[in-house]
Write a protein that holds these residues in place. Structure first.
Motif, mmCIF file in Angstrom:
data_model
loop_
_atom_site.group_PDB
_atom_site.id
_atom_site.type_symbol
_atom_site.label_atom_id
_atom_site.label_comp_id
_atom_site.label_asym_id
_atom_site.label_seq_id
_atom_site.Cartn_x
_atom_site.Cartn_y
_atom_site.Cartn_z
ATOM 1 N N ILE A 92 -2.703 0.103 -80.295
ATOM 2 C CA ILE A 92 -2.789 0.770 -81.595
ATOM 3 C C ILE A 92 -1.985 2.065 -81.500
ATOM 4 O O ILE A 92 -2.382 3.001 -80.784
ATOM 5 C CB ILE A 92 -4.247 1.067 -81.985
ATOM 6 C CG1 ILE A 92 -5.041 -0.240 -82.110
ATOM 7 C CG2 ILE A 92 -4.307 1.858 -83.279
ATOM 8 C CD1 ILE A 92 -6.517 -0.029 -82.383
ATOM 9 N N ARG A 93 -0.849 2.134 -82.214
ATOM 10 C CA ARG A 93 -0.019 3.348 -82.217
ATOM 11 C C ARG A 93 -0.158 3.995 -83.584
ATOM 12 O O ARG A 93 0.421 3.554 -84.577
ATOM 13 C CB ARG A 93 1.434 3.015 -81.937
ATOM 14 C CG ARG A 93 1.651 2.521 -80.524
ATOM 15 C CD ARG A 93 3.077 2.709 -80.051
ATOM 16 N NE ARG A 93 4.024 1.825 -80.726
ATOM 17 C CZ ARG A 93 5.296 1.675 -80.309
ATOM 18 N NH1 ARG A 93 5.738 2.366 -79.256
ATOM 19 N NH2 ARG A 93 6.105 0.880 -80.961
ATOM 20 N N ALA A 94 -0.953 5.045 -83.639
ATOM 21 C CA ALA A 94 -1.218 5.741 -84.898
ATOM 22 C C ALA A 94 -0.669 7.152 -84.808
ATOM 23 O O ALA A 94 -1.338 8.069 -84.331
ATOM 24 C CB ALA A 94 -2.718 5.757 -85.190
ATOM 25 N N SER A 95 0.568 7.321 -85.268
ATOM 26 C CA SER A 95 1.152 8.670 -85.271
ATOM 27 C C SER A 95 0.406 9.553 -86.248
ATOM 28 O O SER A 95 0.148 10.741 -85.977
ATOM 29 C CB SER A 95 2.644 8.596 -85.638
ATOM 30 O OG SER A 95 3.350 7.848 -84.666
ATOM 31 N N ASP A 96 0.076 9.013 -87.407
ATOM 32 C CA ASP A 96 -0.741 9.741 -88.391
ATOM 33 C C ASP A 96 -2.096 9.045 -88.405
ATOM 34 O O ASP A 96 -2.347 8.132 -89.191
ATOM 35 C CB ASP A 96 -0.077 9.696 -89.765
ATOM 36 C CG ASP A 96 -0.842 10.523 -90.798
ATOM 37 O OD1 ASP A 96 -1.884 11.095 -90.434
ATOM 38 O OD2 ASP A 96 -0.403 10.561 -91.962
ATOM 39 N N ALA A 97 -2.986 9.456 -87.532
ATOM 40 C CA ALA A 97 -4.251 8.751 -87.321
ATOM 41 C C ALA A 97 -5.140 8.757 -88.551
ATOM 42 O O ALA A 97 -5.872 7.795 -88.795
ATOM 43 C CB ALA A 97 -5.003 9.374 -86.138
ATOM 44 N N CYS A 98 -5.063 9.808 -89.358
ATOM 45 C CA CYS A 98 -5.946 9.878 -90.530
ATOM 46 C C CYS A 98 -5.561 8.852 -91.589
ATOM 47 O O CYS A 98 -6.396 8.461 -92.409
ATOM 48 C CB CYS A 98 -5.896 11.282 -91.128
ATOM 49 S SG CYS A 98 -6.662 12.543 -90.070
ATOM 50 N N ILE A 142 1.859 16.039 -85.359
ATOM 51 C CA ILE A 142 2.018 14.587 -85.254
ATOM 52 C C ILE A 142 2.914 14.247 -84.069
ATOM 53 O O ILE A 142 3.928 14.897 -83.834
ATOM 54 C CB ILE A 142 2.621 14.022 -86.562
ATOM 55 C CG1 ILE A 142 1.588 14.097 -87.696
ATOM 56 C CG2 ILE A 142 3.080 12.585 -86.364
ATOM 57 C CD1 ILE A 142 2.101 13.587 -89.028
ATOM 58 N N LYS A 143 2.498 13.200 -83.334
ATOM 59 C CA LYS A 143 3.297 12.725 -82.214
ATOM 60 C C LYS A 143 3.696 11.281 -82.472
ATOM 61 O O LYS A 143 2.845 10.429 -82.743
ATOM 62 C CB LYS A 143 2.523 12.824 -80.894
ATOM 63 C CG LYS A 143 3.320 12.338 -79.683
ATOM 64 C CD LYS A 143 2.561 12.561 -78.402
ATOM 65 C CE LYS A 143 3.318 12.050 -77.194
ATOM 66 N NZ LYS A 143 4.634 12.697 -77.007
ATOM 67 N N HIS A 144 4.972 11.019 -82.406
ATOM 68 C CA HIS A 144 5.472 9.660 -82.576
ATOM 69 C C HIS A 144 5.563 9.012 -81.186
ATOM 70 O O HIS A 144 6.365 9.429 -80.350
ATOM 71 C CB HIS A 144 6.840 9.682 -83.263
ATOM 72 C CG HIS A 144 6.786 10.223 -84.669
ATOM 73 N ND1 HIS A 144 6.345 9.471 -85.737
ATOM 74 C CD2 HIS A 144 7.099 11.462 -85.161
ATOM 75 C CE1 HIS A 144 6.389 10.196 -86.843
ATOM 76 N NE2 HIS A 144 6.856 11.421 -86.529
#
Length: 463
Positions: A92-98, A142-144
């Motif tokens: 699961i890669r969630a750069s914008d987790a919200c 944010i981290k990509h």
């Protein structure tokens, strides 16, 4: 993959911590490598329960917080979208987790309170199953997540499987050591018990088991217990019945409902039970006496020099009141006088047991011409051979192998205890210093061949 990440992976893979069996130290090593390699704020390790409905944080490293032992948990019913994504066992890669569909459920309860912006969850597989995740989290900005970073964390997750294998191995070794220690303690305890029992039974063993043909000590003890306990058990049952009858009689008396017929019936039942008790206790006493006979006290016999044929003739005459019921004819053959120095008392008991054994097992009371023949021969080596032969039913081959074993009998239903020939064997081998063998043909008869020294070893030792 980035060179820095590759170096970190190499360093971790070469660390002895992974193979030490210390799972907690291995977890900290992997999480610290993840924290340093990705330059993130938080990283944690989460494990599923058996049904994969609950996930628990086992380790958490946060740059802004001290190491904590508190274990947070999340349940499937509260985060259905997140657990559904994990069910596919993919990253699961969630750069914008919200706003990510798999992690948006964490927003109010987890992301905002911890100021987490980005999440990277990589599955941990062990034994072919997904058992948990490594969760990488970035705060404030944010981290990509790059492919190299994802592969780096996945490699660390694989190394965690290696650490789990080492931990299991260590646990198995510890369990094995504990089992070995328990086994050693049990062996020591059992050895002490056996030594104690052997010490207590050595005298009995020496008296009753003189050769390899005899039954083992365990069989002997089991036979004693069975033979004595059976009549005693009957006596106890009969006694309990007497108590029950007495209680019923007491209740009838107290309630004024006791009639003459009930009293007479109860008295008759009590007499029957008492008769059973008396018979079974007498049987037990007889068994105990016979058992004691197998431990022959050699000092109870006096050593004498006897003419064997004359002595047997005298002995046979004393047995006639018993053998008369079987119409037994005794024949004594001795072509020349044979004198031996021995224990006449032991000779008497051997002959008595062999004759009684023939009457009980070989002869039919309704048959005429039953014979017991005694053949006495002086051998060239100076030894005396006494053959006691009957013309009875004979003994089957299978039974001949066990005939001298204590408590082995084919007449147990008729009251046989299986001690007669065991006593004979013990007397001949131990007291008289000789040997005995049996030869039998079913339907023809049985021969017991005794080989005796001209001078009993005990008598020779006194000179």
């Amino acid at each position: 993959m980035d060179t820095t990440l590759e170096n970190i992976l190499l360093h971790v893979s070469l660390s002895p911590v992974l193979d030490s069996g210390d799972s907690q130290a291995a977890e900290l090593l992997l999480l610290q490598a993840c924290l340093n390699g990705l330059a993130i704020a938080r990283v944690s390790l989460w494990c599923f329960d058996d049904k994969r409905n609950l996930i628990t944080c086992e380790q958490l490293l946060d740059k802004d917080l001290p190491l904590s032992t508190e274990k947070a948990t999340f349940h499937r019913r509260d985060l259905p979208a997140y657990f559904s994504a994990l069910d596919h066992q993919r990253v699961i890669r969630a750069s914008d987790a919200c706003n990510h569909p798999a992690t948006a459920e964490f927003t109010e309860s987890y992301l905002i309170p911890a100021n987490i912006v980005s999440m990277l969850d990589v599955p941990i597989r062990f034994g072919g199953e997904m058992i948990g995740i490594i969760c990488c989290e970035q705060k404030e900005t944010i981290k990509h997540w790059t492919d190299d970073e994802t592969h780096f964390v996945a490699a660390l997750a694989d190394l965690y499987g290696r650490a789990l294998t080492a931990s299991q191995k260590k646990q198995y070794q510890q369990q094995l050591e504990q089992l070995n220690q328990q086994l050693e303690r049990r062996v020591v305890e059992r050895t002490e018990q056996l030594e104690k029992h052997i010490s207590e039974l050595q005298q009995t063993q020496a008296q009753l088991v003189e050769s390899e043909k005899m039954a083992s000590l365990g069989t002997l003890v089991a036979g004693v217990a069975h033979e004595v306990n059976t009549p005693l058990g009957i006596a106890i049952t009969a006694n309990s019945h007497c108590v029950e009858l007495t209680d019923k009689l007491q209740k009838l008396l107290e309630s004024n409902t006791l009639s003459r017929s009930k009293l007479e019936t109860t008295i008759a039942a009590l007499r029957d039970s008492h008769a059973v008790i008396e018979r079974t206790l007498n049987r037990s006493a007889e068994l105990v006496v016979n058992f004691k006979k197998t431990a022959v006290d050699q000092s109870s016999y006096d050593i004498q020099t006897i003419n064997l044929a004359d002595y047997i003739h005298t002995l046979v005459s004393t047995l006639k009141p018993y053998t008369k019921a079987y119409d037994v004819n005794h024949i004594i053959q001795c072509h020349q006088p044979v004198n031996i120095t021995t224990y006449p008392g032991a000779i008497a008991q051997v002959i008595t047991n062999l004759v009684i054994n023939a009457c009980v097992h070989a002869f039919d009371q309704n048959k005429n011409a039953n014979e017991v023949e005694f053949l006495i021969e002086q051998q060239q080596q100076g030894k005396v051979q006494l053959t006691v032969r009957d013309n009875g039913k004979g003994i089957a081959k299978a039974e001949q192998k066990r005939i001298f074993e204590p408590f082995y009998t084919t007449k147990r239903s008729n009251g046989g205890s299986g001690l007669g020939l065991a006593i004979v064997y013990n007397l001949v081998a131990s007291t008289l210093g000789g040997a005995i063998s049996v030869d039998s043909t079913p339907g023809v008869g049985t021969s017991f061949r005794l080989t005796l020294p001209p001078i009993c070893p005990a008598a020779a030792g006194t000179k």
